[in-house]
Design a protein around this motif. Sequence first.
Motif, mmCIF file in Angstrom:
data_model
loop_
_atom_site.group_PDB
_atom_site.id
_atom_site.type_symbol
_atom_site.label_atom_id
_atom_site.label_comp_id
_atom_site.label_asym_id
_atom_site.label_seq_id
_atom_site.Cartn_x
_atom_site.Cartn_y
_atom_site.Cartn_z
ATOM 1 N N GLU A 1 5.410 -0.817 15.507
ATOM 2 C CA GLU A 1 5.166 0.196 16.539
ATOM 3 C C GLU A 1 4.533 1.466 15.981
ATOM 4 O OE1 GLU A 1 7.660 2.988 19.739
ATOM 5 O OE2 GLU A 1 8.681 1.364 18.641
ATOM 6 N N HIS A 2 5.027 1.948 14.851
ATOM 7 C CA HIS A 2 4.619 3.260 14.353
ATOM 8 C C HIS A 2 3.591 3.216 13.226
ATOM 9 C CE1 HIS A 2 7.717 5.288 16.714
ATOM 10 N NE2 HIS A 2 8.583 4.363 16.300
ATOM 11 N N ARG A 3 3.447 2.084 12.550
ATOM 12 C CA ARG A 3 2.507 1.957 11.431
ATOM 13 C C ARG A 3 2.647 3.129 10.451
ATOM 14 N NH1 ARG A 3 -0.656 -2.216 12.155
ATOM 15 N NH2 ARG A 3 -1.011 -3.058 14.245
ATOM 16 N N PRO A 4 3.793 3.210 9.785
ATOM 17 C CA PRO A 4 4.054 4.332 8.870
ATOM 18 C C PRO A 4 3.303 4.174 7.557
ATOM 19 C CG PRO A 4 5.827 2.757 8.724
ATOM 20 C CD PRO A 4 4.920 2.258 9.833
ATOM 21 N N ASP A 5 3.402 5.223 6.735
ATOM 22 C CA ASP A 5 2.796 5.196 5.405
ATOM 23 C C ASP A 5 3.742 4.575 4.373
ATOM 24 O OD1 ASP A 5 0.419 6.761 6.161
ATOM 25 O OD2 ASP A 5 1.880 8.383 6.446
ATOM 26 N N LEU A 6 5.030 4.526 4.691
ATOM 27 C CA LEU A 6 6.032 4.050 3.746
ATOM 28 C C LEU A 6 7.294 3.647 4.499
ATOM 29 C CD1 LEU A 6 7.127 4.015 0.645
ATOM 30 C CD2 LEU A 6 8.096 6.244 1.250
ATOM 31 N N VAL A 7 8.021 2.661 3.943
ATOM 32 C CA VAL A 7 9.339 2.302 4.461
ATOM 33 C C VAL A 7 10.359 2.501 3.351
ATOM 34 C CG1 VAL A 7 10.809 0.461 5.353
ATOM 35 C CG2 VAL A 7 8.439 0.621 6.104
ATOM 36 N N VAL A 8 11.439 3.213 3.653
ATOM 37 C CA VAL A 8 12.580 3.344 2.749
ATOM 38 C C VAL A 8 13.628 2.377 3.270
ATOM 39 C CG1 VAL A 8 14.358 4.856 1.815
ATOM 40 C CG2 VAL A 8 12.055 5.749 2.239
ATOM 41 N N MET A 9 13.976 1.362 2.466
ATOM 42 C CA MET A 9 14.757 0.229 2.945
ATOM 43 C C MET A 9 15.989 -0.046 2.088
ATOM 44 S SD MET A 9 14.484 -2.512 5.162
ATOM 45 C CE MET A 9 12.730 -2.849 5.406
ATOM 46 N N ASP A 10 17.150 -0.178 2.734
ATOM 47 C CA ASP A 10 18.362 -0.604 2.045
ATOM 48 C C ASP A 10 18.272 -2.105 1.778
ATOM 49 O OD1 ASP A 10 20.903 -0.811 1.016
ATOM 50 O OD2 ASP A 10 21.912 -0.652 2.953
ATOM 51 N N VAL A 11 18.810 -2.565 0.638
ATOM 52 C CA VAL A 11 18.791 -3.992 0.314
ATOM 53 C C VAL A 11 19.753 -4.771 1.206
ATOM 54 C CG1 VAL A 11 19.453 -5.705 -1.419
ATOM 55 C CG2 VAL A 11 18.002 -3.792 -2.065
ATOM 56 N N ARG A 12 20.994 -4.307 1.313
ATOM 57 C CA ARG A 12 22.041 -5.045 2.027
ATOM 58 C C ARG A 12 22.255 -4.441 3.408
ATOM 59 N NH1 ARG A 12 25.157 -8.108 -1.644
ATOM 60 N NH2 ARG A 12 24.604 -7.736 -3.823
ATOM 61 N N MET A 13 21.929 -5.216 4.438
ATOM 62 C CA MET A 13 22.075 -4.748 5.808
ATOM 63 C C MET A 13 22.635 -5.863 6.685
ATOM 64 S SD MET A 13 18.901 -2.142 6.552
ATOM 65 C CE MET A 13 17.575 -3.300 6.259
ATOM 66 N N THR B 1 23.755 -9.145 2.607
ATOM 67 C CA THR B 1 23.366 -9.729 1.314
ATOM 68 C C THR B 1 21.990 -9.208 0.936
ATOM 69 O OG1 THR B 1 22.560 -11.710 2.465
ATOM 70 C CG2 THR B 1 24.805 -11.769 1.585
ATOM 71 N N ASP B 2 20.938 -9.875 1.424
ATOM 72 C CA ASP B 2 19.595 -9.458 1.028
ATOM 73 C C ASP B 2 18.643 -9.291 2.218
ATOM 74 O OD1 ASP B 2 19.329 -12.063 1.798
ATOM 75 O OD2 ASP B 2 18.182 -12.699 0.048
ATOM 76 N N GLU B 3 19.218 -8.979 3.395
ATOM 77 C CA GLU B 3 18.360 -8.843 4.580
ATOM 78 C C GLU B 3 17.273 -7.793 4.383
ATOM 79 O OE1 GLU B 3 22.160 -10.560 6.074
ATOM 80 O OE2 GLU B 3 21.597 -8.954 4.699
ATOM 81 N N GLY B 4 17.651 -6.667 3.782
ATOM 82 C CA GLY B 4 16.678 -5.606 3.560
ATOM 83 C C GLY B 4 15.589 -6.028 2.597
ATOM 84 N N LEU B 5 15.974 -6.735 1.549
ATOM 85 C CA LEU B 5 14.981 -7.215 0.584
ATOM 86 C C LEU B 5 14.003 -8.164 1.253
ATOM 87 C CD1 LEU B 5 13.964 -7.495 -2.370
ATOM 88 C CD2 LEU B 5 15.478 -9.492 -2.542
ATOM 89 N N ARG B 6 14.518 -9.094 2.070
ATOM 90 C CA ARG B 6 13.639 -10.046 2.731
ATOM 91 C C ARG B 6 12.691 -9.345 3.695
ATOM 92 N NH1 ARG B 6 16.476 -13.019 5.857
ATOM 93 N NH2 ARG B 6 18.632 -12.576 5.276
ATOM 94 N N ALA B 7 13.192 -8.321 4.375
ATOM 95 C CA ALA B 7 12.329 -7.546 5.268
ATOM 96 C C ALA B 7 11.259 -6.811 4.461
ATOM 97 C CB ALA B 7 13.159 -6.559 6.075
ATOM 98 N N ALA B 8 11.659 -6.268 3.305
ATOM 99 C CA ALA B 8 10.705 -5.559 2.450
ATOM 100 C C ALA B 8 9.615 -6.501 1.960
ATOM 101 C CB ALA B 8 11.432 -4.934 1.263
ATOM 102 N N LEU B 9 10.008 -7.697 1.547
ATOM 103 C CA LEU B 9 9.020 -8.670 1.074
ATOM 104 C C LEU B 9 8.086 -9.081 2.202
ATOM 105 C CD1 LEU B 9 11.293 -10.909 -1.194
ATOM 106 C CD2 LEU B 9 9.584 -9.228 -1.928
ATOM 107 N N ALA B 10 8.608 -9.189 3.411
ATOM 108 C CA ALA B 10 7.767 -9.529 4.561
ATOM 109 C C ALA B 10 6.731 -8.442 4.802
ATOM 110 C CB ALA B 10 8.631 -9.727 5.811
ATOM 111 N N LEU B 11 7.140 -7.191 4.623
ATOM 112 C CA LEU B 11 6.213 -6.082 4.818
ATOM 113 C C LEU B 11 5.149 -6.025 3.724
ATOM 114 C CD1 LEU B 11 8.758 -3.303 5.842
ATOM 115 C CD2 LEU B 11 7.113 -4.467 7.332
ATOM 116 N N ARG B 12 5.459 -6.619 2.582
ATOM 117 C CA ARG B 12 4.521 -6.616 1.466
ATOM 118 C C ARG B 12 3.496 -7.736 1.555
ATOM 119 N NH1 ARG B 12 3.513 -2.707 -1.552
ATOM 120 N NH2 ARG B 12 3.335 -3.972 -3.430
ATOM 121 N N ARG B 13 3.743 -8.711 2.429
ATOM 122 C CA ARG B 13 2.832 -9.840 2.527
ATOM 123 C C ARG B 13 1.599 -9.468 3.340
ATOM 124 N NH1 ARG B 13 7.729 -12.699 4.119
ATOM 125 N NH2 ARG B 13 8.706 -13.564 2.248
ATOM 126 N N GLY B 14 0.576 -10.292 3.224
ATOM 127 C CA GLY B 14 -0.639 -10.079 4.007
ATOM 128 C C GLY B 14 -1.518 -8.988 3.431
#
Length: 213
Positions: free
Chosen positions: A43-55, A60-73
């Motif tokens: 929605e917002h197309r930010p310049d950066l995401v600050v993400m917790d690993v465990r959510m 466990t690693d939901e935040g990490l998986r979300a971060a990796l998804a944002l890094r793809r493409g």
Amino acid sequence: MRVVVAEDGVLLRTGLVHLLADAGIETVAAVGDGPAALAAVAEHRPDLVVMDVRMPPTFTDEGLRAALALRRGRSRLPVLVLSQYVEESYAADLLADGAGGVGYLLKERVADVTQFVDAVRRVAAGGTAVDPEVIAQLMARGRRNRVQDLTPRESEVLGLMAQGLSNAAVADRLVVSAAAVEKHVGNIFAKLGLPTDPSEHRRVRAVLAWLGR
């Protein structure tokens, strides 16, 4: 700069928003789980995401998986991941694409406002920020791989590079000249077999080698 904050702890999430605001950084969304973070980014197309690993929901690693998804493409959105504990594999996974714009810090670093804001700006600008504690633990375990041929000083320089420090910052930290650091960095790249290539981030690749990937 526009940032999305993803942290399930309400107090820390609120604190991060205020801390960033005090540094002149706008938080466009503050959410408590990975899916909400992905939606906020869309929605917002930010310049950066600050993400917790465990959510939520498993913490466990939901935040990490979300971060990796944002890094793809193609976008390779800059992501700064925060963790309660040192989890070396997470740092390595984030750096594995060989690109900049990524960081892994322990949450305790947030207490050092200057250091945290510096990491935020560095990652948003395409640099890296790896927590010094992760680096210290890796060194203690002797996971050197191809860096075993580096001199003690070159290993020290590479460790500071892993934290995301620029050549100038490394020179200040070691109290040596910028020219001396440039020479060490050149030697590091040569020993790790990292030729000049404008399409690759050699500093990140050097850190990956240091992490034992």
